[in-house]
Design a protein around this motif. Structure first.
Motif, mmCIF file in Angstrom:
data_model
loop_
_atom_site.group_PDB
_atom_site.id
_atom_site.type_symbol
_atom_site.label_atom_id
_atom_site.label_comp_id
_atom_site.label_asym_id
_atom_site.label_seq_id
_atom_site.Cartn_x
_atom_site.Cartn_y
_atom_site.Cartn_z
ATOM 1 N N UNK A 192 -17.707 28.217 16.479
ATOM 2 C CA UNK A 192 -18.435 28.762 15.326
ATOM 3 C C UNK A 192 -17.749 30.027 14.813
ATOM 4 N N UNK A 193 -17.462 30.042 13.541
ATOM 5 C CA UNK A 193 -16.866 31.252 12.979
ATOM 6 C C UNK A 193 -17.936 32.331 12.855
ATOM 7 N N UNK A 194 -17.472 33.563 12.737
ATOM 8 C CA UNK A 194 -18.432 34.654 12.537
ATOM 9 C C UNK A 194 -19.203 34.423 11.242
ATOM 10 N N UNK A 195 -18.514 33.922 10.216
ATOM 11 C CA UNK A 195 -19.193 33.687 8.940
ATOM 12 C C UNK A 195 -20.318 32.665 9.095
ATOM 13 N N UNK A 196 -20.055 31.567 9.780
ATOM 14 C CA UNK A 196 -21.101 30.561 9.970
ATOM 15 C C UNK A 196 -22.226 31.090 10.858
ATOM 16 N N UNK A 197 -21.874 31.909 11.835
ATOM 17 C CA UNK A 197 -22.921 32.487 12.682
ATOM 18 C C UNK A 197 -23.858 33.344 11.825
ATOM 19 N N UNK A 198 -23.269 34.143 10.939
ATOM 20 C CA UNK A 198 -24.079 35.019 10.091
ATOM 21 C C UNK A 198 -24.937 34.205 9.132
ATOM 22 N N UNK A 199 -24.296 33.262 8.456
ATOM 23 C CA UNK A 199 -24.996 32.531 7.384
ATOM 24 C C UNK A 199 -25.927 31.443 7.914
ATOM 25 N N UNK A 200 -25.434 30.658 8.862
ATOM 26 C CA UNK A 200 -26.188 29.476 9.280
ATOM 27 C C UNK A 200 -27.148 29.762 10.426
ATOM 28 N N UNK A 201 -26.864 30.790 11.205
ATOM 29 C CA UNK A 201 -27.686 31.007 12.398
ATOM 30 C C UNK A 201 -28.493 32.302 12.336
ATOM 31 N N UNK A 202 -28.093 33.241 11.501
ATOM 32 C CA UNK A 202 -28.839 34.502 11.411
ATOM 33 C C UNK A 202 -29.455 34.704 10.030
#
Ligand code: FES
Ligand code: FES
Length: 220
Positions: free
Chosen positions: A72-82
């Protein structure tokens, strides 16, 4: 492309989709063994199993405990998970700067780094820079100067500008800095060069430069 090649490409794309969906379901508690949700569908034969990893990401001062696919990229972690959707996905390839966030005060492309690499780091997104009642000086300057049209690139532009001004303050030269022994004067040419990693498809560049020029020199 032969039919066989096309079929293989389609199958890979579909498999990637299934893996991505499985990872998302897992993080929302629907499919991680031990997370209390139902078991996810068995992977197809030959599919690499996602490697899930617990991690704590500290974003805008708040720690978040997550269990994410290690890819998981940091971007996806921010957008999709947080649910921090301010950082945008423009290219997902490090080419547009729409995903720029600050890590330890330095600007990075969140699409080019893995979330798992940032445990213990202080991550700041556009959501953490200011509030509606108390905008960050750069947010206020972008508003004042109309430094956007559609606004898609704007969170990345602002985060990048925050990092860029810190770089100037620290004495980092750029490609257009004449005297490498002196602190750079933030001319328009310097601003354009230093912000060249942030693309604006609406071409709001003159107003972006004006906004940054306004804030340069202010103690942020
Ligand atoms: Fe990261 Fe374009 S989305 S650089
Ligand atoms: Fe539209 Fe920059 S304001 S891409």
């Amino acid at each position: 492309m032969t039919d066989t090649t096309r079929d293989t490409a389609f199958a890979l794309t579909r498999r990637t989709m299934v893996e991505a969906c499985a990872a998302t379901a897992a993080v929302t508690g629907l499919g991680i063994p031990g997370a209390g949700g139902p078991a996810s569908a068995a992977p197809a034969p030959g599919d690499p199993a996602p490697q899930m990893m617990p991690m704590r990401l500290t974003v805008n001062g708040t720690p978040h405990d997550l269990i994410l696919d290690t890819r998981t990229t940091l971007l996806d972690a921010l957008r999709e998970h947080l649910d921090l959707n301010g950082s945008k996905k423009g290219c997902d390839h490090g080419q547009c700067g729409a995903c720029t966030v600050l890590v330890g005060g330095r600007r990075i492309n969140a699409c080019l780094t893995l979330a798992a690499m940032h445990e213990g780091d202080a991550i700041t997104t556009i959501e953490g820079l200011g509030t509606e009642a108390a905008l960050h000086p750069l947010q206020a300057a972008f508003l004042h100067h109309d430094g956007y049209q559609c606004g898609y690139c704007t969170p990345g532009q602002i985060c990048s500008a925050v990092g860029m001004l810190a770089e100037v303050e620290a004495g980092w030269p750029s490609h257009v800095t004449g005297d490498l022994t002196a602190k750079a004067v933030l001319t328009d040419a310097e601003i354009r060069e230093r912000m060249s990693g942030n693309i604006c498809r609406c071409s709001a560049y003159p107003n972006i430069v004006a906004a940054i020029r306004d804030v340069a020199g202010i103690d942020l």
